[in-house]
Design a protein around this motif. Structure first.
Motif, PDB file in Angstrom:
ATOM      1  N   ASP A  75       0.757  -1.371  -0.118  1.00  0.00           N
ATOM      2  CA  ASP A  75      -0.016  -0.041  -0.143  1.00  0.00           C
ATOM      3  C   ASP A  75       0.763   1.393   0.039  1.00  0.00           C
ATOM      4  O   ASP A  75       0.395   2.305  -0.380  1.00  0.00           O
ATOM      5  CB  ASP A  75      -1.091  -0.037   0.979  1.00  0.00           C
ATOM      6  CG  ASP A  75      -2.012  -0.877   1.023  1.00  0.00           C
ATOM      7  OD1 ASP A  75      -2.346  -1.268  -0.074  1.00  0.00           O
ATOM      8  OD2 ASP A  75      -2.714  -1.488   2.011  1.00  0.00           O
ATOM      9  N   TRP A  76       1.876   1.271   0.383  1.00  0.00           N
ATOM     10  CA  TRP A  76       2.915   2.454   0.438  1.00  0.00           C
ATOM     11  C   TRP A  76       3.736   2.797  -0.856  1.00  0.00           C
ATOM     12  O   TRP A  76       3.899   3.649  -1.115  1.00  0.00           O
ATOM     13  CB  TRP A  76       4.262   2.122   1.445  1.00  0.00           C
ATOM     14  CG  TRP A  76       3.875   1.807   2.861  1.00  0.00           C
ATOM     15  CD1 TRP A  76       2.574   2.208   3.546  1.00  0.00           C
ATOM     16  CD2 TRP A  76       4.512   1.380   3.785  1.00  0.00           C
ATOM     17  NE1 TRP A  76       2.699   1.736   4.581  1.00  0.00           N
ATOM     18  CE2 TRP A  76       3.851   1.404   4.982  1.00  0.00           C
ATOM     19  CE3 TRP A  76       6.039   1.133   3.836  1.00  0.00           C
ATOM     20  CZ2 TRP A  76       4.352   0.955   6.238  1.00  0.00           C
ATOM     21  CZ3 TRP A  76       6.581   0.461   5.057  1.00  0.00           C
ATOM     22  CH2 TRP A  76       5.658   0.530   6.130  1.00  0.00           C
ATOM     23  N   GLY A 135       2.670   5.909  -3.108  1.00  0.00           N
ATOM     24  CA  GLY A 135       3.181   7.305  -2.584  1.00  0.00           C
ATOM     25  C   GLY A 135       4.652   7.310  -2.603  1.00  0.00           C
ATOM     26  O   GLY A 135       5.115   8.576  -2.971  1.00  0.00           O
ATOM     27  N   TYR A 136       5.156   6.261  -2.543  1.00  0.00           N
ATOM     28  CA  TYR A 136       6.857   6.307  -2.538  1.00  0.00           C
ATOM     29  C   TYR A 136       7.144   6.660  -4.048  1.00  0.00           C
ATOM     30  O   TYR A 136       7.999   7.361  -4.168  1.00  0.00           O
ATOM     31  CB  TYR A 136       7.509   4.913  -2.021  1.00  0.00           C
ATOM     32  CG  TYR A 136       7.663   5.026  -0.554  1.00  0.00           C
ATOM     33  CD1 TYR A 136       6.966   5.717   0.406  1.00  0.00           C
ATOM     34  CD2 TYR A 136       8.665   4.093  -0.111  1.00  0.00           C
ATOM     35  CE1 TYR A 136       7.259   5.615   1.677  1.00  0.00           C
ATOM     36  CE2 TYR A 136       8.938   3.880   1.353  1.00  0.00           C
ATOM     37  CZ  TYR A 136       8.235   4.912   1.977  1.00  0.00           C
ATOM     38  OH  TYR A 136       8.327   4.723   3.593  1.00  0.00           O
ATOM     39  N   GLN A 167       5.518   8.432  -6.092  1.00  0.00           N
ATOM     40  CA  GLN A 167       5.268   9.757  -6.455  1.00  0.00           C
ATOM     41  C   GLN A 167       6.228  10.781  -5.798  1.00  0.00           C
ATOM     42  O   GLN A 167       7.046  11.611  -6.537  1.00  0.00           O
ATOM     43  CB  GLN A 167       3.970  10.449  -5.783  1.00  0.00           C
ATOM     44  CG  GLN A 167       3.419  11.622  -6.116  1.00  0.00           C
ATOM     45  CD  GLN A 167       3.239  11.586  -7.598  1.00  0.00           C
ATOM     46  OE1 GLN A 167       2.560  11.128  -8.110  1.00  0.00           O
ATOM     47  NE2 GLN A 167       4.066  12.796  -8.265  1.00  0.00           N
ATOM     48  N   GLN A 168       6.864  10.039  -4.652  1.00  0.00           N
ATOM     49  CA  GLN A 168       8.068  11.002  -3.931  1.00  0.00           C
ATOM     50  C   GLN A 168       9.331  10.737  -4.986  1.00  0.00           C
ATOM     51  O   GLN A 168      10.140  11.838  -5.184  1.00  0.00           O
ATOM     52  CB  GLN A 168       8.353  10.525  -2.461  1.00  0.00           C
ATOM     53  CG  GLN A 168       7.422  10.785  -1.701  1.00  0.00           C
ATOM     54  CD  GLN A 168       7.862  10.129  -0.333  1.00  0.00           C
ATOM     55  OE1 GLN A 168       8.940  10.257   0.201  1.00  0.00           O
ATOM     56  NE2 GLN A 168       6.875  10.176   0.837  1.00  0.00           N
ATOM     57  N   LEU A 221       6.643  11.308   5.954  1.00  0.00           N
ATOM     58  CA  LEU A 221       5.395  11.055   6.181  1.00  0.00           C
ATOM     59  C   LEU A 221       5.223  10.024   7.410  1.00  0.00           C
ATOM     60  O   LEU A 221       4.309  10.370   8.105  1.00  0.00           O
ATOM     61  CB  LEU A 221       4.601  10.864   5.351  1.00  0.00           C
ATOM     62  CG  LEU A 221       4.979  11.765   3.682  1.00  0.00           C
ATOM     63  CD1 LEU A 221       3.852  11.355   2.731  1.00  0.00           C
ATOM     64  CD2 LEU A 221       4.176  13.048   4.402  1.00  0.00           C
TER      65      LEU A 221
END
Length: 298
Positions: free
Chosen positions: A218-219, A222-223, A225-226, A235
């Motif tokens: 699930d991470w 987001g990673y 995108q970073q 975060l």
């Protein structure tokens, strides 16, 4: 079973190992007139019984269909089979589902172009049993060739995916996913070894491990995108915080007499990230360690 009517594109499959047999079988089941060729013809017997046509030579196999799918042991085998051909590749779309490297894919594309053929490189991200069902198969190369034959290629799996013009992308995605697989499995095996030292069965660890893998999965967006933004806000936790936990993993492994090489390597990468000034960043900043060979500084 579809009727063998004229809207079914004929297809040729060269190479009848377990995967090649699965590919040819899937085309046949979808009603495509299917020609097959294999170095040892005996491997074609079952497919011929199901309606495939056995070609007498590689040249005849290529000439039989506008779409030619190759799945053999390696790129060298592809060239050994197809190099002797003359005009047969002209106007054909060659789909190479053989495992190889991105460089090999780009070179083979140039080779096919010199012979008047169009080349798509592909990677099968599935076991033979999934072919014809939910197999994910990645393709790269010229979009028009993919679009033309996409309906036929969909016979091989619902996960038929086009990646882009660069012929090397299928191979790169393939090894990127393999990297993911080995790293997840090695992490699980390290954990199973640690718990095993305390007398815990791997079966008891499995459900907790599976939940943990799901949490980390699930991470990933987001990673990602970073990484694309080049900014790594902490975060959840900083690399410094991760480092403290990595110390525990190394210590536990050593004290239980379990192999500590992998935990030490993981910590060494984080130490380097900290030395590069990323200690206060989120874990995605570790990408900088993976982007360059060891021993080079950013």
């Amino acid at each position: 079973m579809h009727d063998h009517d004229d809207d079914r594109t004929p297809v040729t499959v060269i190479g009848l190992g377990l995967m090649g047999q699965a590919l040819a079988g899937a085309f046949l089941r979808d009603g495509h007139p299917t020609t097959v060729w294999n170095r040892t013809a005996a491997k074609a017997e079952q497919l011929v019984a199901e309606g495939a046509k056995l070609a007498g030579s590689v040249g005849a196999a290529v000439a039989a269909s506008p779409l030619v799918v190759v799945c053999v042991s390696d790129y060298q085998a592809v060239h050994e089979l197809l190099d002797p051909l003359g005009e047969e590749l002209g106007g054909r779309v060659l789909v190479n589902l053989t495992s190889g490297t991105s460089q090999g894919a780009r070179q083979t594309a140039e080779w096919a172009a010199r012979r008047g053929g169009t080349y798509l490189d592909g990677a099968i991200m599935a076991a033979p049993a999934a072919v014809g069902a939910d197999a994910v198969i990645l393709y790269s190369g010229p979009r028009p060739a993919f679009d033309l034959h996409e309906p036929v290629l969909r016979s091989l799996g619902t996960g038929t995916t086009y990646l882009g013009d660069d012929h090397g992308l299928s191979s790169l995605y393939d090894v990127a996913v393999l990297s993911l697989m080995w790293n997840i499995l090695n992490g699980f095996l390290q954990g199973a070894a640690l718990l095993g030292a305390a007398g815990v069965d791997a079966a008891a660890f499995a459900p907790i491990a599976k939940t943990g893998i799901g949490t980390v999965a699930d991470w990933v967006p987001g990673y990602a995108q970073q990484i694309d933004d080049g900014a790594y806000p902490a975060l959840d936790s900083t690399i410094n915080t991760h480092l403290a936990a990595m110390e525990h993993l190394v210590h536990e492994s050593e004290s239980l007499g379990v192999n500590a090489e992998l935990p030490k390597f993981i910590k060494a990468l984080a130490d380097r990230a900290m030395a590069d000034g990323h200690g206060g960043n989120g874990y995605a900043a570790m990408i900088e360690q993976f982007r360059k060979p060891a021993g080079t500084r950013s």
